[in-house]
Each structure stands twice: as C-alpha cells, then as structure tokens.
Design an enzyme around this catalytic site. Sequence first.
Site, PDB file in Angstrom:
ATOM      1  N   ARG A  51       1.087   4.748  -1.625  1.00 19.37           N
ATOM      2  CA  ARG A  51       0.882   3.552  -0.804  1.00 19.37           C
ATOM      3  C   ARG A  51      -0.603   3.458  -0.499  1.00 19.37           C
ATOM      4  O   ARG A  51      -1.379   4.340  -0.858  1.00 19.37           O
ATOM      5  CB  ARG A  51       1.785   3.516   0.437  1.00 19.37           C
ATOM      6  N   GLY A  52      -0.980   2.365   0.190  1.00 14.06           N
ATOM      7  CA  GLY A  52      -2.414   2.122   0.392  1.00 14.06           C
ATOM      8  C   GLY A  52      -2.881   1.225  -0.751  1.00 14.06           C
ATOM      9  O   GLY A  52      -2.562   1.482  -1.919  1.00 14.06           O
ATOM     10  N   ALA A  53      -3.627   0.174  -0.390  1.00 21.62           N
ATOM     11  CA  ALA A  53      -3.942  -0.864  -1.372  1.00 21.62           C
ATOM     12  C   ALA A  53      -4.588  -0.341  -2.672  1.00 21.62           C
ATOM     13  O   ALA A  53      -4.076  -0.601  -3.773  1.00 21.62           O
ATOM     14  CB  ALA A  53      -4.807  -1.926  -0.704  1.00 21.62           C
ATOM     15  N   ARG A  88       5.258  -4.670  -4.578  1.00 21.31           N
ATOM     16  CA  ARG A  88       4.908  -4.855  -3.161  1.00 21.31           C
ATOM     17  C   ARG A  88       4.031  -6.100  -3.081  1.00 21.31           C
ATOM     18  O   ARG A  88       3.088  -6.247  -3.861  1.00 21.31           O
ATOM     19  CB  ARG A  88       4.152  -3.638  -2.586  1.00 21.31           C
ATOM     20  N   GLN A 199       2.176   6.260   9.269  1.00 21.02           N
ATOM     21  CA  GLN A 199       1.131   6.705   8.335  1.00 21.02           C
ATOM     22  C   GLN A 199      -0.054   7.340   9.067  1.00 21.02           C
ATOM     23  O   GLN A 199      -0.731   8.203   8.516  1.00 21.02           O
ATOM     24  CB  GLN A 199       0.612   5.513   7.505  1.00 21.02           C
ATOM     25  N   ASP A 240      -5.509  -4.649   3.295  1.00 16.60           N
ATOM     26  CA  ASP A 240      -4.731  -4.859   2.065  1.00 16.60           C
ATOM     27  C   ASP A 240      -5.148  -6.127   1.344  1.00 16.60           C
ATOM     28  O   ASP A 240      -4.860  -6.294   0.150  1.00 16.60           O
ATOM     29  CB  ASP A 240      -3.243  -4.911   2.391  1.00 16.60           C
ATOM     30  N   ASN A 250      -4.025  -6.510   7.307  1.00 16.03           N
ATOM     31  CA  ASN A 250      -3.859  -5.045   7.260  1.00 16.03           C
ATOM     32  C   ASN A 250      -2.555  -4.676   7.955  1.00 16.03           C
ATOM     33  O   ASN A 250      -1.816  -5.540   8.443  1.00 16.03           O
ATOM     34  CB  ASN A 250      -5.065  -4.355   7.926  1.00 16.03           C
ATOM     35  N   LYS A 251      -2.269  -3.407   7.998  1.00 12.73           N
ATOM     36  CA  LYS A 251      -1.034  -2.889   8.596  1.00 12.73           C
ATOM     37  C   LYS A 251      -0.755  -3.526   9.961  1.00 12.73           C
ATOM     38  O   LYS A 251      -1.687  -3.664  10.768  1.00 12.73           O
ATOM     39  CB  LYS A 251      -1.161  -1.365   8.714  1.00 12.73           C
TER      40      LYS A 251
END
Length: 356
Positions: A51-53, A88, A199, A240, A250-251
């Site tokens: 995960r993570g862009a 995603r 996370q 992201d 973002n998150k």
Amino acid sequence: MIIEGKEYRTIWFENNVVKIIDQTKLPHQFIIKDLKTVNDAINAIKVMEVRGAPLIGATAAYGLVLAIIENNDQSFLKKSAENLISSRPTAINLKWAVDRMMNKLSGVNSEKIFEIALNEAKEICEEDIKFCLNIGLNGLKIIEEIYNKKKDTVNILTHCNAGWLATINWGTATSPIYHAHKKGIPVHVWADETRPRNQGANLTSYELNEEGIKNTIIADNTGGILMQRGEVDMCIVGTDRTLSNGDVCNKVGTYLKALAANDNNVPFYVALPSSTIDWSIKDHKDIPIEERNSHELSHVEGLDEKGNIKKIQIYPKKSKSKNLAFDVTPAKYVTGLITEKGVCEASEKGLKELFK
Ligand code: MRU
C-alpha cells in the site's frame, strides 16, 4: 531502510518472482511474500499487502512483467493493465505507472517485451528512490530552519504511513525526518494511529523504531490539543493524488489535521514525488474516493496473550459503519509541497514553476 539490522527495499524481482514485504502482517510478523502472477499483484494491492501510492504503482508495473511471463499476448496484457488500474481507485501513481509501462509495451510482439517491461519496472523503482531521496534533502532544509530557531527537539506530526513502506525506499513524508536524524538533528515524531487500518501505529512507528527515531503513537483526535499546547512544530504528510491547483488528497483525517494546524499556526507540509500529481482533474470532487469494507472499522486485529494474531469484533453487531479511506485538504491549508525538485506553494503557479 533497515529492518532488524538488515537493509531492505519494499519490492524487488528475483528468479521471475516479485518479492514484497506483506504489510498486513506488520508489525507483529515480518514476512516476505512471492507474487507469481498478475492476479497475485492485483490481490496484493486490493488487500493492502502492499500500500502507499508509490509502492502500489511499482507493484502494478511489476504486475505487468508477471503478466508477460504468464501469457505473452497483447490482449491479455491490455486486460491486465485495466485490472491493475482498477485494483485501488484513489492513488494516481497506480494509473501513472501502468500507463508508463503500456506506452513501452503496447504493440510489442517480439520476445524482447519481457526485457523492456522488466527494465521499465526497475526504472520506475529507481526513479522513485531518487525522488524520495531528493524530497528528503529538500524537506531537511525546513526541519533545519526550525531546529536552528528552536535549538531543541523538532516535533513532527504525521498521518498514516508515508514512510519507506509506502514507497520503495526513504518514504515521502518520512524522508526529511530520516535525513534530519542522520544529520544529528534531534527529531521526535507524533504518529497518528490512523484508524481503521492503523498504518501510523503499525507501520510508521514500526519503521521509525527500526531506524532508531523517537516517536509516540497518538489517537487520531489528539493532534489538535498537542498543537494548542505548542507540542507540534510542523506536520508532514504524504498524498495519494495532488491536483494541479494544490489540493491534496490523502488518508482520511489529513484534512482535520490541516484545519487544526491552520488554527494554531503550525506549518503543514505535504511531501510528494511528481508521479502523484494529477494534472488532468481540476475539481477535487472528481477524485474517486475509495470506500473500503466496513469490517475494517468494526473489527480489530492484534496479538492475544499467547502471542497469536487474532481478529475480534468491537462494534455492536447491528450497527452500520462507513469506511471512506481518503479526504481532500484544500490548497489554502497547505504551507508548501515538498517535491523532488524543491519546495513550492500549493498552487498551479507553484507546481508549474517546478514542473514546466
Ligand atoms: O490506504 P493506504 O495505506 O495506501 O494510504 C496511504 C496514504 O494515504 C499515504 O499517505 C500516501 O499513499 C502517500 S505514500 C508516500
């Protein structure tokens, strides 16, 4: 970066297999997993083993290499590319990496296609490492400035994990922190827990511990009072998808931190490689915001007293829950964008000056 004293990247290719660190098992187990097919890569992105862009972009690139190994056929490759892009929706790096690969691979029918694909996937990773390193050097100057004024530990708040686990190495938001630490500047990180998948607690705190950087996990709603008490010198988060007008997706929860930072005059920086800029969408309402399974909210996983990983339900069985994974912070709340080319204003003018 270092895990248990050993240097790792988050993804690599070995003997026709893609190797990843399974992030669903961290921090309790460090497991290296093999991805052997394009569907393995799609699944790893969907269930967030990676995960993570930037990292999901790199995984998608390697996913296309796996597709070629499985079936060197242009229509299979095209379908695989579409499936990877839809695995995603929010991080633009995924589409960016797949489009970059397909620009090289579309219409190539010779045996050379494997070599071309592998080289391009490796190049995407090498480039990301270089960009994250430069983000670190550019962000370091900001931390240094704060330290030179304060002459005491610089307290940095971050949300989610925009660390090396979200990229190939260094991270985006964490890269300036790693560079400051290496330079001997005392830093301490407030790591937002980042519900529901935690996370911040499971990944950011874990990787900072491994690097020997002081950090404290806080519940997501704690940042506001820490800022009011003067215990946060700056915020650095990842993204992201950043629009050309400087709006930052973002998150979920990032926006609320930016509001609190604004109210308390705490500088709020966003660190990103240029692969995270979406030059096409003009209105943040057009960003596809991922909605994930509400089980991520209603259930938690952790170690039981015997040290076994266990999942338990924490919400009333009859209650409904909603799990939006990202939000958008308007550019007006962003002090600056830390990129591989330098730090700029979060605006079309600022971004265009750096990325002509
Ligand atoms: O849902 P995740 O864990 O993939 O979300 C990750 C983030 O929101 C990160 O901040 C973002 O991808 C930047 S990573 C350098």
